[in-house]
Motif scaffolding. Structure first.
Motif, PDB file in Angstrom:
ATOM      1  N   ALA A  29       0.821  -1.210   0.000  1.00  0.00           N
ATOM      2  CA  ALA A  29       0.000   0.000   0.000  1.00  0.00           C
ATOM      3  C   ALA A  29       0.856   1.262   0.000  1.00  0.00           C
ATOM      4  O   ALA A  29       0.475   2.276  -0.577  1.00  0.00           O
ATOM      5  CB  ALA A  29      -0.941  -0.008   1.201  1.00  0.00           C
ATOM      6  N   ARG A  56     -10.105  -9.868   4.736  1.00  0.00           N
ATOM      7  CA  ARG A  56     -11.432  -9.254   4.909  1.00  0.00           C
ATOM      8  C   ARG A  56     -11.515  -8.351   6.134  1.00  0.00           C
ATOM      9  O   ARG A  56     -12.514  -7.660   6.324  1.00  0.00           O
ATOM     10  CB  ARG A  56     -12.507 -10.342   4.990  1.00  0.00           C
ATOM     11  CG  ARG A  56     -12.832 -10.977   3.650  1.00  0.00           C
ATOM     12  CD  ARG A  56     -14.074 -11.826   3.735  1.00  0.00           C
ATOM     13  NE  ARG A  56     -13.909 -12.965   4.625  1.00  0.00           N
ATOM     14  CZ  ARG A  56     -13.547 -14.186   4.246  1.00  0.00           C
ATOM     15  NH1 ARG A  56     -13.312 -14.435   2.984  1.00  0.00           N
ATOM     16  NH2 ARG A  56     -13.433 -15.155   5.135  1.00  0.00           N
ATOM     17  N   GLN A  57     -10.489  -8.331   6.958  1.00  0.00           N
ATOM     18  CA  GLN A  57     -10.506  -7.464   8.132  1.00  0.00           C
ATOM     19  C   GLN A  57     -10.521  -6.007   7.663  1.00  0.00           C
ATOM     20  O   GLN A  57      -9.821  -5.643   6.727  1.00  0.00           O
ATOM     21  CB  GLN A  57      -9.292  -7.725   9.015  1.00  0.00           C
ATOM     22  CG  GLN A  57      -9.327  -9.072   9.687  1.00  0.00           C
ATOM     23  CD  GLN A  57      -8.121  -9.303  10.573  1.00  0.00           C
ATOM     24  OE1 GLN A  57      -7.148  -8.550  10.556  1.00  0.00           O
ATOM     25  NE2 GLN A  57      -8.185 -10.366  11.350  1.00  0.00           N
ATOM     26  N   PRO A  58     -11.335  -5.174   8.330  1.00  0.00           N
ATOM     27  CA  PRO A  58     -11.528  -3.784   7.871  1.00  0.00           C
ATOM     28  C   PRO A  58     -10.242  -2.977   7.696  1.00  0.00           C
ATOM     29  O   PRO A  58     -10.118  -2.227   6.724  1.00  0.00           O
ATOM     30  CB  PRO A  58     -12.409  -3.175   8.955  1.00  0.00           C
ATOM     31  CG  PRO A  58     -13.109  -4.328   9.564  1.00  0.00           C
ATOM     32  CD  PRO A  58     -12.155  -5.486   9.487  1.00  0.00           C
ATOM     33  N   HIS A  59      -9.280  -3.121   8.586  1.00  0.00           N
ATOM     34  CA  HIS A  59      -8.064  -2.316   8.481  1.00  0.00           C
ATOM     35  C   HIS A  59      -7.197  -2.732   7.298  1.00  0.00           C
ATOM     36  O   HIS A  59      -6.401  -1.933   6.812  1.00  0.00           O
ATOM     37  CB  HIS A  59      -7.265  -2.359   9.784  1.00  0.00           C
ATOM     38  CG  HIS A  59      -6.635  -3.674  10.089  1.00  0.00           C
ATOM     39  ND1 HIS A  59      -7.351  -4.748  10.562  1.00  0.00           N
ATOM     40  CD2 HIS A  59      -5.355  -4.079   9.975  1.00  0.00           C
ATOM     41  CE1 HIS A  59      -6.532  -5.770  10.735  1.00  0.00           C
ATOM     42  NE2 HIS A  59      -5.315  -5.386  10.392  1.00  0.00           N
ATOM     43  N   LYS A  61      -8.753  -4.356   4.469  1.00  0.00           N
ATOM     44  CA  LYS A  61      -9.633  -4.247   3.307  1.00  0.00           C
ATOM     45  C   LYS A  61      -9.572  -2.863   2.657  1.00  0.00           C
ATOM     46  O   LYS A  61      -9.705  -2.736   1.444  1.00  0.00           O
ATOM     47  CB  LYS A  61     -11.061  -4.584   3.722  1.00  0.00           C
ATOM     48  CG  LYS A  61     -11.977  -4.833   2.573  1.00  0.00           C
ATOM     49  CD  LYS A  61     -13.306  -5.368   3.052  1.00  0.00           C
ATOM     50  CE  LYS A  61     -14.167  -5.725   1.863  1.00  0.00           C
ATOM     51  NZ  LYS A  61     -15.423  -6.328   2.271  1.00  0.00           N
ATOM     52  N   LYS A  62      -9.353  -1.833   3.476  1.00  0.00           N
ATOM     53  CA  LYS A  62      -9.313  -0.478   2.917  1.00  0.00           C
ATOM     54  C   LYS A  62      -8.024  -0.196   2.144  1.00  0.00           C
ATOM     55  O   LYS A  62      -7.930   0.814   1.451  1.00  0.00           O
ATOM     56  CB  LYS A  62      -9.506   0.559   4.016  1.00  0.00           C
ATOM     57  CG  LYS A  62      -8.397   0.625   5.025  1.00  0.00           C
ATOM     58  CD  LYS A  62      -8.702   1.654   6.090  1.00  0.00           C
ATOM     59  CE  LYS A  62      -7.593   1.681   7.124  1.00  0.00           C
ATOM     60  NZ  LYS A  62      -7.875   2.644   8.178  1.00  0.00           N
ATOM     61  N   LEU A  63      -7.050  -1.103   2.209  1.00  0.00           N
ATOM     62  CA  LEU A  63      -5.772  -0.891   1.530  1.00  0.00           C
ATOM     63  C   LEU A  63      -5.773  -1.312   0.065  1.00  0.00           C
ATOM     64  O   LEU A  63      -4.982  -0.807  -0.719  1.00  0.00           O
ATOM     65  CB  LEU A  63      -4.656  -1.652   2.254  1.00  0.00           C
ATOM     66  CG  LEU A  63      -4.392  -1.277   3.705  1.00  0.00           C
ATOM     67  CD1 LEU A  63      -3.337  -2.204   4.289  1.00  0.00           C
ATOM     68  CD2 LEU A  63      -3.955   0.166   3.811  1.00  0.00           C
ATOM     69  N   TYR A  64      -6.629  -2.252  -0.312  1.00  0.00           N
ATOM     70  CA  TYR A  64      -6.576  -2.818  -1.665  1.00  0.00           C
ATOM     71  C   TYR A  64      -7.898  -2.635  -2.400  1.00  0.00           C
ATOM     72  O   TYR A  64      -8.915  -2.296  -1.802  1.00  0.00           O
ATOM     73  CB  TYR A  64      -6.191  -4.295  -1.612  1.00  0.00           C
ATOM     74  CG  TYR A  64      -7.152  -5.171  -0.863  1.00  0.00           C
ATOM     75  CD1 TYR A  64      -8.274  -5.687  -1.487  1.00  0.00           C
ATOM     76  CD2 TYR A  64      -6.948  -5.485   0.476  1.00  0.00           C
ATOM     77  CE1 TYR A  64      -9.167  -6.485  -0.797  1.00  0.00           C
ATOM     78  CE2 TYR A  64      -7.833  -6.284   1.167  1.00  0.00           C
ATOM     79  CZ  TYR A  64      -8.940  -6.783   0.522  1.00  0.00           C
ATOM     80  OH  TYR A  64      -9.818  -7.573   1.208  1.00  0.00           O
ATOM     81  N   LYS A  65      -7.859  -2.920  -3.699  1.00  0.00           N
ATOM     82  CA  LYS A  65      -9.037  -2.757  -4.541  1.00  0.00           C
ATOM     83  C   LYS A  65      -9.839  -4.057  -4.657  1.00  0.00           C
ATOM     84  O   LYS A  65     -11.052  -4.039  -4.577  1.00  0.00           O
ATOM     85  CB  LYS A  65      -8.607  -2.288  -5.931  1.00  0.00           C
ATOM     86  CG  LYS A  65      -9.730  -2.025  -6.877  1.00  0.00           C
ATOM     87  CD  LYS A  65      -9.228  -1.501  -8.196  1.00  0.00           C
ATOM     88  CE  LYS A  65     -10.371  -1.324  -9.172  1.00  0.00           C
ATOM     89  NZ  LYS A  65      -9.900  -0.854 -10.466  1.00  0.00           N
TER      90      LYS A  65
END
Length: 82
Positions: A29, A56-59, A61-65
């Motif tokens: 990232a 799938r963990q939220p922290h 998941k927000k890093l990738y597309k």
């Protein structure tokens, strides 16, 4: 650019697997990486399922597309960043 993470050498330690996946995701990232290939192996799919649950963990998941299985090799997971 593509980074690869082979989990075969550390598959017996869940803690090491979690740490390796997290480190690779944060590293990717921060840099200009298009994708990361994670190799949990074919086996019984337990390690692959663990990796997918971790991604799938939220922290994270927000890093990738997107996350997708490799169509050519069922023992690999492709994580796309762009």
């Amino acid at each position: 650019m593509t980074l690869t993470l082979d989990l075969h050498p550390i598959f017996q330690s869940q803690r090491d697997v979690d740490q390796a996946v997290r480190s690779m995701m944060f590293r990717a990232a921060k840099s200009d990486v298009e994708r990361v290939i994670i190799i949990p192996g074919k086996g019984s799919q337990k390690l692959k399922n663990r990796v997918l649950a971790l991604l799938r963990q939220p922290h994270l998941k927000k890093l990738y597309k997107a996350v997708e299985p490799d169509p050519e090799n069922l023992g690999r997971v492709i994580v796309r960043f762009r």
